[in-house]
Design an enzyme around this catalytic site. Structure first.
Site, PDB file in Angstrom:
ATOM      1  N   LYS A 133      -1.640  -3.307   6.642  1.00  0.00           N
ATOM      2  CA  LYS A 133      -2.570  -2.264   7.134  1.00  0.00           C
ATOM      3  C   LYS A 133      -2.956  -1.248   6.135  1.00  0.00           C
ATOM      4  O   LYS A 133      -2.002  -0.669   5.285  1.00  0.00           O
ATOM      5  CB  LYS A 133      -1.673  -1.587   8.353  1.00  0.00           C
ATOM      6  CG  LYS A 133      -2.395  -0.646   9.200  1.00  0.00           C
ATOM      7  CD  LYS A 133      -1.769  -0.001  10.428  1.00  0.00           C
ATOM      8  CE  LYS A 133      -2.504   0.994  11.204  1.00  0.00           C
ATOM      9  NZ  LYS A 133      -1.610   1.330  12.342  1.00  0.00           N
ATOM     10  N   SER A 214      -3.733   1.264  16.789  1.00  0.00           N
ATOM     11  CA  SER A 214      -4.423   1.143  15.512  1.00  0.00           C
ATOM     12  C   SER A 214      -4.473   0.115  14.559  1.00  0.00           C
ATOM     13  O   SER A 214      -5.224   0.100  13.699  1.00  0.00           O
ATOM     14  CB  SER A 214      -3.917   2.825  14.818  1.00  0.00           C
ATOM     15  OG  SER A 214      -2.733   2.506  14.524  1.00  0.00           O
ATOM     16  N   SER A 238       0.745   1.035  18.620  1.00  0.00           N
ATOM     17  CA  SER A 238      -0.305   0.909  17.578  1.00  0.00           C
ATOM     18  C   SER A 238      -0.060  -0.298  17.010  1.00  0.00           C
ATOM     19  O   SER A 238      -0.767  -1.068  16.259  1.00  0.00           O
ATOM     20  CB  SER A 238      -0.427   2.003  16.524  1.00  0.00           C
ATOM     21  OG  SER A 238      -1.078   2.879  17.006  1.00  0.00           O
TER      22      SER A 238
END
Length: 520
Positions: A133, A214, A238
């Site tokens: 990420k 996210s 997330s």
């Protein structure tokens, strides 16, 4: 029941319709935007034609199989990397999950192949590509941006500890994944999966639908086979929400099991990195590496297993509830004792405290992180001003209300900070999860993770219906989501969560349940 701050309700980041090209770190020291055709050419020059890859059924590949294929000489790390780069080249233009590729993938793979040829021991992830990420530091020339144009030239000088652990066990750092900008903590009017730097990520099963966030790109990439493993981060929902909505396994570990260092923060009170994979076994292997813990587990026997259904973490949609009820019937038939009708008390109070604490902590946490960088922005006020100055690029569809609310606070010096933290942890843990588990002698609590993915709607924002993520997130306890069923071709997830430090036991339970669930 509507839990106002549950899951990602305040971590949602708007999405715009339309992709930006994949940013690839070239062999020159320039960050360039490549078209799909240019990317394919770059891959061909780096690795040679894909036809040279030995015949191997990657569609069913898991980490154990890829490791064994290398031991047998059937595959090399270079062949494995070539395959996954080709999948990215084929799929990323449509789904926009990967934001940057590492410039040294081939060199990483060749070094691992050379070590294996010399008889050196293979690590736990030898030759296995992992996507990261884009809010985690890597010292390989890839920017760490949190998806923001403000951080486009932020090149960390050191790997985050979790990246160091990955490299030590032979993982190949393949690239960085797109995310909801600032991990969905910039605006209360955002839409999941969008960032000003990376554009919009789209759901792996239907590009018209949200990927959730996210950790949007990480979940979508794993679901589409762009990598066997990916790292996400979670403050509240997330990892688990995008995993559920894209049909993969996601593990939010106990707070502190994985180092927070080198991760662009929201709050040390809840932030953690965690694994995403297609199976519990692969996710568990990845978690063991990034945590440095063995996480040895006994096999969980279904007969006699006691699971408690949290009734006030349901109701996200009628189809979700129906699929969950069918899953419970399957578990009961396999010998699992299911205790239904339980409720976690005080969820509204817990959610309100959580929101205030995250706002307060973020102000100081982001300043602490920025102090470790060479960026011109040194605190939240600087970021707010920079966003305003670049509003057409940085804020084309929504503002920065959460930034501004956080900046207006006194940060960790708020008079009620310590009291609010203690109360939130007590409500989620001692008086919440722990109380239910102890009162009913449960192995874990269970609930649907969230509803099916909604349509992307840039005008109205996310059509978010709630999730099961908040209690475990606030308490700092482990939470696993695994694919439960599909409705209208969209995945649904099933959540398991339990007490602090119960990660290994929860993984064992998820492993036992996984084969029983109907994914279609």
């Amino acid at each position: 029941m509507n839990i106002f701050f549950s899951g990602i309700s305040f971590f949602r980041i708007p999405l715009i319709l339309g992709n930006q090209p994949l940013r690839v770190k070239a062999r020159y020291s320039l960050q360039l935007n490549y078209s799909f055709q240019a990317l394919c050419l770059l891959l061909a020059l780096s690795f040679g034609a894909a036809a040279n890859t030995p015949a191997y059924d990657f569609s069913r590949a898991d980490v154990a199989g890829l490791l064994e294929a290398q031991r047998r000489g059937e595959l090399s790390a270079e062949h494995i990397s070539e395959h996954y780069l080709k999948v990215i080249a084929d799929n990323n233009p449509r789904y926009n999950a990967v934001i940057t590729l590492a410039n040294d993938v081939k060199a990483q793979a060749q070094q691992l192949d050379s070590a294996r040829a010399q008889g050196k021991p293979m690590g736990a992830l030898h030759g296995i590509p992992v996507l990261i990420k884009d809010n985690i530091d890597t010292a390989d020339g890839m920017a760490n941006t949190a998806g923001s144009v403000l951080l486009a030239k932020h090149f960390p000088k050191a790997d985050a500890p979790l990246i160091q652990k990955l490299r030590a066990e032979g993982a190949i750092i393949l690239g960085k994944t797109n995310l909801s900008e600032w991990a969905n903590f910039r605006s209360s009017h955002s839409v999941s999966g969008w960032s000003s730097l990376g554009g919009q990520t789209f759901n792996a099963h239907d590009p018209s639908r949200s990927p959730c966030g996210s950790s949007s790109g990480s979940a979508v990439a794993v679901a589409l086979g762009m990598a066997p493993l990916a790292i996400g981060t979670e403050t509240d929902g997330s990892i688990t929400c995008p995993a559920a909505m894209n049909g993969v396994v996601g593990i939010k570990p106990s707070l502190g099991l994985v180092s927070q260092e080198g991760i662009i923060p929201i709050s040390a009170l809840q932030d953690t990195a965690g694994p995403m994979a297609r199976s519990v076994a692969d996710a568990a292997r990845l978690l063991a590496v990034i945590s440095g813990e063995k996480l040895n587990k006994d096999d969980a026997k279904l007969k006699g297993l006691r699971l408690g259904v949290v009734a006030n973490l349901m109701g996200y949609s009628p189809r979700t509830d129906a699929a969950f009820a069918a899953s419970l019937d399957t578990l009961k038939a396999a010998g699992v004792t299911v205790i239904e009708g339980l409720e976690l008390p005080n969820l509204d109070e817990m959610g309100n405290l959580e929101f205030q604490l995250l706002l307060w902590d973020f102000k100081d946490a982001i300043a602490d992180y920025l102090a470790t960088t060479s960026l011109p922005h040194k605190n939240l006020a600087d970021l707010i001003a920079a966003n305003r100055a670049a509003a057409k690029t940085a804020m084309p569809h929504f503002g920065q209300e959460l930034f501004e609310m956080s900046e207006a606070s006194k940060g960790r010096t708020e008079p009620e900070f310590a009291k609010a933290e203690a109360r939130a942890k007590e409500l989620a843990g001692k008086l919440g999860i722990d109380a239910l588990i102890n009162a009913h002698s449960l192995d874990a609590l269970i609930a649907p993770t969230t509803g099916p993915a909604w349509k992307i709607d840039v005008l109205n924002g996310d059509h978010y219906g709630g999730s099961a993520s908040s209690p475990a997130a606030v308490a700092g306890y482990p939470h696993i989501t695994l694919p439960m069923a599909q409705t209208g071709d969209m995945p649904l997830g099933l959540s398991l969560f339990s007490g602090k430090g119960s990660d290994a036991r929860l993984i064992a339970i998820a492993s036992a349940i996984e084969p029983l669930l109907h994914r279609k």
